[in-house]
Design an enzyme around this catalytic site. Structure first.
Site, PDB file in Angstrom:
ATOM      1  N   ARG A  98      34.003 -27.988  14.343  1.00 43.62           N
ATOM      2  CA  ARG A  98      34.795 -28.808  13.412  1.00 43.62           C
ATOM      3  C   ARG A  98      34.276 -30.237  13.334  1.00 43.62           C
ATOM      4  O   ARG A  98      34.295 -30.849  12.267  1.00 43.62           O
ATOM      5  CB  ARG A  98      36.268 -28.815  13.834  1.00 43.62           C
ATOM      6  N   GLU A 130      37.554 -21.501  18.889  1.00 42.95           N
ATOM      7  CA  GLU A 130      38.859 -21.111  18.344  1.00 42.95           C
ATOM      8  C   GLU A 130      38.929 -19.594  18.227  1.00 42.95           C
ATOM      9  O   GLU A 130      37.973 -18.942  17.801  1.00 42.95           O
ATOM     10  CB  GLU A 130      39.092 -21.753  16.975  1.00 42.95           C
ATOM     11  N   GLU A 139      39.724 -22.209   4.605  1.00 43.62           N
ATOM     12  CA  GLU A 139      39.846 -23.505   5.282  1.00 43.62           C
ATOM     13  C   GLU A 139      38.470 -24.155   5.439  1.00 43.62           C
ATOM     14  O   GLU A 139      38.321 -25.364   5.234  1.00 43.62           O
ATOM     15  CB  GLU A 139      40.498 -23.318   6.648  1.00 43.62           C
ATOM     16  N   ASP A 158      37.829 -26.547  -4.424  1.00 39.91           N
ATOM     17  CA  ASP A 158      38.441 -27.773  -4.949  1.00 39.91           C
ATOM     18  C   ASP A 158      37.324 -28.764  -5.268  1.00 39.91           C
ATOM     19  O   ASP A 158      37.136 -29.776  -4.600  1.00 39.91           O
ATOM     20  CB  ASP A 158      39.409 -28.348  -3.912  1.00 39.91           C
ATOM     21  N   HIS A 178      50.508 -16.452   7.238  1.00 37.19           N
ATOM     22  CA  HIS A 178      49.223 -15.777   7.430  1.00 37.19           C
ATOM     23  C   HIS A 178      48.420 -16.001   6.156  1.00 37.19           C
ATOM     24  O   HIS A 178      48.549 -15.259   5.178  1.00 37.19           O
ATOM     25  CB  HIS A 178      49.434 -14.280   7.659  1.00 37.19           C
ATOM     26  N   CYS A 222      45.406 -15.511   5.491  1.00 37.97           N
ATOM     27  CA  CYS A 222      44.445 -14.457   5.146  1.00 37.97           C
ATOM     28  C   CYS A 222      45.060 -13.421   4.214  1.00 37.97           C
ATOM     29  O   CYS A 222      44.364 -12.805   3.406  1.00 37.97           O
ATOM     30  CB  CYS A 222      43.948 -13.764   6.412  1.00 37.97           C
TER      31      CYS A 222
END
Length: 777
Positions: free
Chosen positions: A431, A464, A475, A532, A743, A745
Site C-alpha cells: 500500500r 493482508e 480498491e 474514476d 462484501h 466483491c
C-alpha cells in the site's frame, strides 16, 4: 374486336398467346381490384361484380382460373387509360377528375398496373431539367416533391381499395425483382427508382404493409448489388433529417411488430433467425450510412505549407466508427465515407437503437454466431442498433472466452513442461509503494509474458488476508488512479474549467511509464472494472485510431477553442489588429514559458485572414497530437497490448468507450431499489428496509457516491444504470449498535435490524463516511 372474350375458342386462343406469368397477373388483378371497365360483365372480375379477394386467396384462385381457362378481361378502352401510363402527379389528378362519378376503377386499374410493373415504376416521376446540385434529384432523378404530392392526393380520397391495389402491386413488383435475380439479369441505376417511390410512401408504416408487401420489397432491397446500395445511401443522405427518420421508423416498427407477434413471441425462436428482422437491420445499415453522409462533418481547415507533417494518428487507418471491416468494408469503400469525420449525423445515434430488439437478443447465441463466423446472423456485426449495455455484454463474453482460453493454454503448457504456472495475472503490491510495485510488476509481465495480460486479473495487498473476488481489484484501481493523477506526480495536467486531465507535454516520466498506465487502463476494461478517470472525449477517439482535430478542443481545451473560433470568424484585419505569428507558448513542469514554432520559421510568419485556418488547424494538432505524441503513443501501446484481439474497437464508438471506462453519471436510486434483492429474512416490506430506502433517497449526490463506494467498492455507475449492480441486502443480526458492513466483491450489504429510522440513518452515514479501509471485505 369485342371488348371481352366470350367464346370458349376465343378464351383458349387468348390464353395460348399470353405467358403464364402475365396470365397470373391478369387474373390476380381481376380478382383483387378489377379490370377498370365501367361495363364489365366478367363474373371473375371485381369490375363485373365479383367480391374482391385478399392477396393470398387471389393467388390461389388465379392458378385455378388458368386451369379452368376462365374469362380474361381486356384492358380499359377509355382514352385516358388506353395505354400503359407512367405515374405523375398531373396524370393522376386528371384521372381522378375522369372518375368524377365516384367510380374509381380506372384509377385502381392504372395504379395496379404501374405498381406491379418495374418498367413503369422506373419511368415514373422522372425529372429531367432544373436539377439542383447536391439535391436528392442529383443522385436519383425522381421529383421528390411530386412523389409526396402524389401520395397525399391519393390519401385524400380515403379509399381502402387504393391501398390494397398498391400493396398487391408491390408484392408483384418484388416477385419480378426475384425473377430478375434468379436469371442473373444485370441491374442499373434506374432500378432504384421503383424502390425510392415505395420508400417515400407515407403509409408504409401501416400494419397492412407488414404482412407481405414490406417484407417482400425488403428482401429485394437487401439483395441489391452493393454499388446500387451505395447510390441509394447517397440519395437518402440528401433528404431532410425528418424525412430520413420516417423511413427509419418504418423498419424499426417492423422489427418491433415481429418481435411482439412473430416466431420469437409464439415459439421462442431466436430473433437472429427471423428473416424479416435481419433484413430490416440490413436496410437500416444503408440508412445509417446515409445519416452519416448527410450529417455535420468536422471542419476541413486548409493547409498551405509543405512543412506541415501528419501526426502518427493521421497515418493510422480509422477504425470506421467501430464497424467490423469484414461486414461493412464493401459498402463503406464504395461510399468512400470517413465515419470519423462525422460530428453530428442526420439522425441521432440513439434513434437507431430498438429497445425491444435489445431486450430480445440472446447475447450468448449472438456472440457465438459472431465469433464462429457462421452463416447465421449476428447483431454484433451491426453495432449501431445495439445499446451500449448490450455491446458491453458482448464484450464481457468475448473477454471471458479469452480468459478461459488462456487458462486452458496455461494448464496444457504446464503439463508438457512439468510445472504449471499461474493461470491468472496476479499482482502483489504494498500500500505504501503502490505505484512503484504496480509498474515494476506490470513491466516484468510486459517483458517476459505479455500474453499474460489476457488472463483474469487479481490483486493482493502484501501483508493482508483475503481473496480477490473483485472487491480488492476495485480498491486497487481506485487507489492507484488517485495517485497517478495527482498533480505532484507530473504525468497529467488538470484543466480547471473542464476538470479533465491531459498528458503533460513536458513530463519527465519515461515512455515506459505511460505504456504501463495504458496497460492498467486496458486491464480495467478487460476485467469489467469501472475507473474514476476524467479524460476529455478526444482521448477515446484517439484510442480508437482517430487523430485529435480542431472540434475536439471544445471539450479538452475550451478556452483555446473559443479563442481560435473568434479568430476564424473575425471580420477585421487579423494581421494589423491581432498581430499573432505561427509561434505559440506554453508552460513546462516548472512554470517556465516554452515557445514552439507551428511550422518552420513560424515566429516570422504572421497570421493573416488568408492563413488563419491553417494556424487554427496546426494549433489544434500541436495541442492534441504533436506535443503529447510520445506520451500518448506509449499509453496507446500499453492499452493495445491488452485489447488488441478484443472486439472492443469493432463495436464501440468513442463516446461509448468513454462510458465503458468511466461509467454513467446518472445516479437513479429508483433503478437500484427496484433491482435490489434481499436475504436472511429481509424483504422489500420489512420495516428496516423501508427505513433504509427512505434514508438513501434523502442522500445528497456526494453521499450517494459514498454509499456506492461502500457497498460495491466503486462510486461509478456501470453501463446500463444502477440496476446492473444487483445489490443484495442481507440481515446481520437483530437491533444493535454495530455499523453496517459490506462484501464489495459480491455487492452485499450486511444490515442489522435497526429499531428506528434515526438509528439506521446515523449508523449508515457513519459507516459510509469512513468507508476507505473500513468495512470492505
Amino acid at each position: 374486336m369485342s371488348s371481352e372474350i366470350t367464346s370458349s375458342k376465343d378464351v383458349k386462343d387468348s390464353i395460348r398467346r399470353i405467358s403464364p406469368e402475365l396470365l397470373i397477373k391478369k387474373y390476380f388483378q381481376q380478382l383483387t381490384s378489377g379490370c377498370g371497365r365501367k361495363s364489365c360483365s366478367n363474373k371473375k372480375c371485381v369490375s363485373g361484380g365479383f367480391v374482391a379477394m385478399n392477396c393470398e386467396e387471389a393467388a390461389v384462385m388465379a392458378l385455378k382460373c388458368i386451369i379452368e381457362k376462365a374469362q380474361i378481361c381486356e384492358d380499359q378502352a377509355d382514352p385516358i387509360t388506353s395505354s400503359d401510363q407512367v405515374l405523375s402527379y398531373s396524370y393522376i389528378k386528371k384521372l381522378i377528375e375522369f372518375c368524377d362519378n365516384g367510380n374509381f376503377l380506372p384509377l385502381l386499374h392504372i395504379l395496379g398496373k404501374a405498381f406491379s410493373s418495374p418498367d413503369l415504376m422506373n419511368k415514373s416521376f422522372i425529372v429531367t431539367k432544373n436539377i439542383i446540385p447536391n439535391s436528392p434529384e442529383s443522385i436519383i432523378p425522381l421529383d421528390y416533391n411530386e412523389v409526396i404530392d402524389f401520395y397525399n392526393l391519393l390519401l385524400q380520397l380515403e379509399l381502402e381499395s387504393i391501398e390494397n391495389v398498391i400493396i398487391n402491386g408491390i408484392i408483384a413488383l418484388a416477385s419480378s425483382f426475384e425473377i430478375k435475380l434468379k436469371t442473373n439479369t444485370l441491374f442499373d441505376k434506374t432500378d432504384l427508382n421503383q424502390f425510392v417511390i415505395i420508400l417515400l410512401n407515407p403509409n408504409l408504416h401501416s400494419p397492412e404493409y407488414f404482412e407481405c408487401a414490406l417484407p417482400n420489397i425488403l428482401q429485394a432491397l437487401v439483395s441489391l448489388p452493393v454499388n446500387l446500395q451505395a447510390i441509394l445511401a447517397n440519395y437518402l443522405s440528401k433528404l431532410s433529417s425528418s424525412s430520413l427518420k420516417k423511413i427509419l421508423d418504418v423498419f424499426q416498427q417492423l422489427i418491433t411488430v415481429r418481435i411482439l407477434t412473430g416466431p420469437h413471441a409464439t415459439n421462442g425462436t431466436y430473433v437472429n433467425d427471423d428473416i424479416n428482422i435481419t433484413n430490416s437491420i440490413k436496410m437500416i445499415k444503408i440508412i445509417y450510412y446515409a445519416s452519416i453522409l448527410g450529417g455535420d462533418m468536422e471542419k476541413t481547415l486548409k493547409y498551405s505549407h509543405s512543412a506541415v507533417k501528419k501526426s502518427s494518428q493521421d497515418i493510422v487507418e480509422p477504425s470506421r466508427a467501430g464497424l467490423p471491416k469484414d461486414t461493412f468494408v464493401m459498402l463503406e469503400d464504395v461510399l468512400e465515407v470517413d465515419l470519423s469525420r462525422c460530428r453530428k449525423p442526420l439522425i441521432p445515434y440513439d434513434d437507431f437503437i430498438n429497445d425491444c430488439l435489445n431486450d430480445a437478443i440472446e447475447m450468448s447465441v449472438d456472440y457465438s454466431n459472431f465469433k464462429n463466423g457462421s452463416d447465421k446472423f449476428s447483431f454484433l456485426h451491426f453495432p449501431f442498433v445495439l445499446k451500449t449495455s448490450t455491446k458491453t455484454l458482448g464484450l464481457f463474453y468475448d473477454n471471458r472466452v479469452r480468459m478461459y482460453s488462456e487458462r486452458r493454454i496455461t494448464l496444457l503448457t504446464g503439463l508438457l513442461q512439468g510445472h504449471i504456472p499461474s493461470p491468472y495475472l496476479k499482482l502483489v503490491v504494498r500500500r505504501d509503494h503502490l505505484i512503484q510495485d504496480s509498474l515494476v510488476g506490470l513491466e516484468m509481465v510486459a517483458q517476459d509474458e505479455p500474453e499474460d495480460f489476457k488472463k483474469q486479473f487479481f490483486v493482493e495487498f502484501e501483508g493482508e488476508q483475503g481473496i480477490d473476488e473483485g472487491g480488492v481489484s476495485k480498491e486497487f484501481f481506485q487507489l492507484i488512479i488517485e495517485e497517478l493523477f495527482n498533480p505532484d506526480f507530473g504525468m497529467f495536467t488538470l484543466n480547471e474549467t473542464t476538470r479533465t486531465y491531459w498528458f503533460h507535454p513536458t513530463s519527465f516520466e519515461a515512455a515506459s511509464q505511460f505504456m504501463l498506465i495504458g496497460v492498467l487502463f486496458g486491464i480495467a476494461i478487460y476485467n469489467s472494472i469501472i475507473l474514476d478517470v476524467r479524460f476529455p472525449a478526444v482521448l477515446y477517439r484517439k484510442l480508437l485510431g482517430y487523430s485529435g482535430k480542431f472540434e475536439d478542443l471544445s471539450s479538452s481545451h475550451p478556452e483555446i477553442f473559443f479563442s481560435l473560433n473568434q479568430l476564424l470568424s473575425y471580420n477585421g484585419n487579423i494581421k494589423e489588429d491581432i498581430m499573432a505569428s505561427f509561434q505559440i507558448s506554453y508552460s513546462d513542469m516548472f512554470g517556465s514559458t516554452v515557445s514552439h514554432e507551428l511550422i518552420e520559421g513560424g515566429k516570422d510568419i504572421e497570421v493573416t485572414n488568408q492563413n488563419r485556418e491553417e494556424y487554427a488547424a496546426l494549433y489544434a494538432d500541436f495541442i492534441l497530437n504533436t506535443s503529447v505524441k510520445q506520451q500518448f503513443d506509449a499509453f496507446k501501446k500499453g492499452f493495445d497490448i491488452v485489447t488488441s484481439h478484443s472486439i472492443l474497437k469493432k463495436i464501440f464508438r468513442p463516446d461509448e468507450l468513454e462510458l465503458l471506462v468511466c461509467g454513467s453519471q446518472i445516479y437513479d436510486i429508483n433503478e437500484l431499489e427496484n433491482a435490489t434483492e434481499y436475504d436472511g429474512g429481509y424483504s422489500k416490506d420489512t420495516p428496516v428496509i423501508r427505513y433504509f430506502w427512505q434514508v438513501i433517497h434523502e442522500m445528497s449526490s456526494d453521499q450517494a457516491k459514498q454509499f456506492l463506494n461502500f457497498t460495491t467498492g466503486s462510486d461509478r455507475v456501470p453501463v446500463g444504470g444502477l440496476s446492473k449492480l444487483k445489490l443484495i441486502i442481507a440481515k446481520n443480526g437483530e437491533d444493535s449498535d454495530r455499523l453496517p458492513t459490506a462484501h464489495t466483491c459480491f455487492n452485499v450489504l450486511l444490515l442489522p435490524k435497526y429499531s428506528s429510522i434515526d438509528k439506521l440513518r446515523e449508523r449508515l452515514l457513519k459507516a459510509i463516511s469512513n468507508a476507505k479501509g473500513f468495512g470492505l471485505m
